[in-house]
Scaffold this motif. Structure first.
Motif, PDB file in Angstrom:
ATOM      1  N   VAL A 103       0.828  -1.198   0.000  1.00 11.22           N
ATOM      2  CA  VAL A 103       0.000   0.000   0.000  1.00 11.22           C
ATOM      3  C   VAL A 103       0.868   1.256   0.000  1.00 11.22           C
ATOM      4  CG1 VAL A 103      -0.279   0.281   2.508  1.00 11.22           C
ATOM      5  CG2 VAL A 103      -2.100   0.985   0.983  1.00 11.22           C
ATOM      6  N   ASP A 104       2.029   1.202   0.641  1.00 11.21           N
ATOM      7  CA  ASP A 104       2.950   2.337   0.570  1.00 11.21           C
ATOM      8  C   ASP A 104       3.530   2.486  -0.836  1.00 11.21           C
ATOM      9  OD1 ASP A 104       4.543   4.403   2.208  1.00 11.21           O
ATOM     10  OD2 ASP A 104       6.135   3.284   1.194  1.00 11.21           O
ATOM     11  N   SER A 105       3.832   1.381  -1.480  1.00  8.82           N
ATOM     12  CA  SER A 105       4.315   1.439  -2.869  1.00  8.82           C
ATOM     13  C   SER A 105       3.229   1.956  -3.799  1.00  8.82           C
ATOM     14  CB  SER A 105       4.769   0.044  -3.313  1.00  8.82           C
ATOM     15  OG  SER A 105       5.802  -0.450  -2.485  1.00  8.82           O
ATOM     16  N   LEU A 106       1.986   1.594  -3.538  1.00  7.05           N
ATOM     17  CA  LEU A 106       0.881   2.095  -4.342  1.00  7.05           C
ATOM     18  C   LEU A 106       0.777   3.616  -4.244  1.00  7.05           C
ATOM     19  CD1 LEU A 106      -1.722   1.494  -6.012  1.00  7.05           C
ATOM     20  CD2 LEU A 106      -2.926   1.347  -3.840  1.00  7.05           C
ATOM     21  N   LYS A 107       0.922   4.146  -3.027  1.00  2.17           N
ATOM     22  CA  LYS A 107       0.875   5.600  -2.850  1.00  2.17           C
ATOM     23  C   LYS A 107       2.027   6.276  -3.587  1.00  2.17           C
ATOM     24  CE  LYS A 107       2.823   7.626   0.259  1.00  2.17           C
ATOM     25  NZ  LYS A 107       4.060   8.462   0.419  1.00  2.17           N
ATOM     26  N   ARG A 108       3.211   5.711  -3.512  1.00  4.04           N
ATOM     27  CA  ARG A 108       4.361   6.301  -4.198  1.00  4.04           C
ATOM     28  C   ARG A 108       4.187   6.267  -5.707  1.00  4.04           C
ATOM     29  NH1 ARG A 108       8.462   3.585  -4.005  1.00  4.04           N
ATOM     30  NH2 ARG A 108       7.962   1.784  -2.682  1.00  4.04           N
ATOM     31  N   ARG A 109       3.606   5.209  -6.231  1.00  5.05           N
ATOM     32  CA  ARG A 109       3.371   5.127  -7.681  1.00  5.05           C
ATOM     33  C   ARG A 109       2.342   6.167  -8.131  1.00  5.05           C
ATOM     34  NH1 ARG A 109       7.664   2.658  -9.958  1.00  5.05           N
ATOM     35  NH2 ARG A 109       8.150   0.728  -8.850  1.00  5.05           N
ATOM     36  N   VAL A 110       1.342   6.399  -7.301  1.00  3.09           N
ATOM     37  CA  VAL A 110       0.360   7.442  -7.637  1.00  3.09           C
ATOM     38  C   VAL A 110       1.030   8.815  -7.650  1.00  3.09           C
ATOM     39  CG1 VAL A 110      -1.716   8.625  -6.804  1.00  3.09           C
ATOM     40  CG2 VAL A 110      -1.632   6.139  -6.819  1.00  3.09           C
ATOM     41  N   GLU A 111       1.881   9.083  -6.661  1.00  4.32           N
ATOM     42  CA  GLU A 111       2.608  10.355  -6.638  1.00  4.32           C
ATOM     43  C   GLU A 111       3.503  10.504  -7.867  1.00  4.32           C
ATOM     44  OE1 GLU A 111       3.125  11.458  -1.925  1.00  4.32           O
ATOM     45  OE2 GLU A 111       4.615  10.159  -2.879  1.00  4.32           O
ATOM     46  N   GLU A 112       4.185   9.447  -8.253  1.00  2.00           N
ATOM     47  CA  GLU A 112       5.034   9.516  -9.440  1.00  2.00           C
ATOM     48  C   GLU A 112       4.216   9.755 -10.701  1.00  2.00           C
ATOM     49  OE1 GLU A 112       7.254   5.953  -9.537  1.00  2.00           O
ATOM     50  OE2 GLU A 112       8.426   6.390  -7.728  1.00  2.00           O
TER      51      GLU A 112
END
Length: 391
Positions: A228-237
């Motif tokens: 879920v943290d990786s998902l948030k980072r991918r959305v930010e990118e």
């Protein structure tokens, strides 16, 4: 008086329902509810335990502004227009359904709770470590057996048989970057992995408070928190890439306009210098007026050139400045308890209750009226005629 009448009517109807639909059909109720409870226990024991991790964030509204250069008046007054994101929180569901975005999330490195020293990709975890209920394997086996005749008929007469070797090899995850906008060509295994990941992602958006909650379910609690943290980072990118594309486009336009303004200023300055050199000894009113007009044009061209240079430097500053997309309020935590499975019992008992009630109602009313309509009327004959017929 009316309230008492209504209450008595309700009590009488309820008593009638309990007597005719429950007590008289107690054997049927016992069979259906017992079967529903048994099915719920089987489903509860067959489904693997899943853990849900969530991440609470706020969507930032500070977006870099772009100078409005559509006219010289707007440029002279330094009019700015805010840039709106192409990807807003309400559109995150469409982003999550994007196959390239899901493939970029599958590139994330995760660690399992039972193997803290072993780092694998989320793709490997989904394709190798996730367990499914037994009916999933039964359904896939039935579909595969039923598809063999169709596949054999479809490949009849083809000299080069299509092999499924590409579905078993490891995919090239590097070809799906964050801002990938090319043509999708996924293998069967990649398509299955993205479908599994998409079904496990959910989110909540509060438009007024600009709150965004990301949720992701996995069978390993540590993998769920990291994913879920990786998902948030991918959305930010993805949002940052969209913003930078606009800033780069605006920077290229401003650099082109600055180059044109520089050339125009050099031309006006050359005309002004040539005219002043040719008419240096003249002191007529027309010569002085023309020289003043040329000097005004030169200053205007110089001011436009300076403003263009300032806009270019501002655009470069926006290009290299980090603009926040999501502010984390509550970071992802490793869940301690699995997701509750009690809704399975609720749904099974509810469906059993609705089905039993409907069957009793149809049996007592609809089927009974239908059978009466189909039943042939009996002819009552006199007793003497019946005796004669018997003799």
């Amino acid at each position: 008086m009316p309230n008492k009448y209504i209450s008595d009517l309700i009590h009488s109807r309820f008593a009638h329902f309990c007597r005719d639909y429950v007590w008289r059909e107690r054997r049927l109720w016992g069979k259906t509810l017992g079967t529903a409870l048994f099915v719920a226990v089987v489903i509860y024991a067959s489904k693997p335990r899943e853990y849900e991790a969530e991440l609470f964030t706020f969507a930032e509204s500070t977006v870099p502004e772009i100078n409005d250069t559509r006219s010289r008046d707007a440029m002279a007054y330094n009019i700015r227009r805010p840039v709106r994101d192409d990807i807003i929180p309400s559109y995150y569901r469409l982003v999550f359904r994007s196959r390239p975005f899901l493939m970029s999330v599958l590139q994330s490195r995760v660690v399992r709770q039972d193997a803290p020293n072993d780092t694998i990709t989320l793709y490997d975890y989904i394709t190798q470590d996730i367990r499914y209920p037994w009916w999933t394997y039964v359904r896939s086996g039935v579909m595969k057996v039923a598809g063999w005749p169709i596949k054999w008929v479809r490949n009849w007469g083809n000299s080069n048989d299509a092999s499924d070797s590409d579905t078993l090899d490891m995919p090239d995850l590097g070809r799906y970057t964050t801002g990938y906008t090319g043509i999708n060509q996924l293998t069967r295994r990649e398509s299955t992995a993205t479908a599994v990941l998409w079904r496990r992602i959910s989110y909540e958006v509060d438009v007024k408070k600009r709150a965004v909650i990301f949720k992701l379910r996995m069978q390993d609690p540590l993998v769920a928190a990291i994913a879920v943290d990786s998902l948030k980072r991918r959305v930010e990118e993805r949002v940052s890439e969209s913003r930078l594309a606009k800033i780069r486009q605006n920077l290229a336009y401003l650099e082109d306009e600055a180059d044109k303004a520089r050339k125009e200023y050099e031309e006006v300055q050359q005309i002004y210098a040539d005219y002043r050199d040719r008419n240096q000894s003249l002191s007529t009113r027309n010569a002085r007026m023309e020289l003043s007009n040329l000097n005004t044009d030169r200053r205007l061209a110089y001011n436009i050139y300076r403003q263009r240079i300032a806009q270019v430097s501002k655009a470069k500053e926006n290009l290299y400045r980090k603009h926040p997309v999501l502010t984390v309020v509550n970071p992802a935590e490793v869940p301690q308890r699995p997701v509750s499975q009690w809704p399975i019992f609720t749904w099974c008992l509810l469906l059993a209750t609705i089905g039993t009630t409907s069957w009793i109602f149809l049996k007592r009313h609809a089927f009974k009226l239908r059978f009466k309509k189909w039943k042939r009327p009996t002819i009552r004959r006199p007793r003497l005629l019946r005796k004669r017929l018997s003799l």
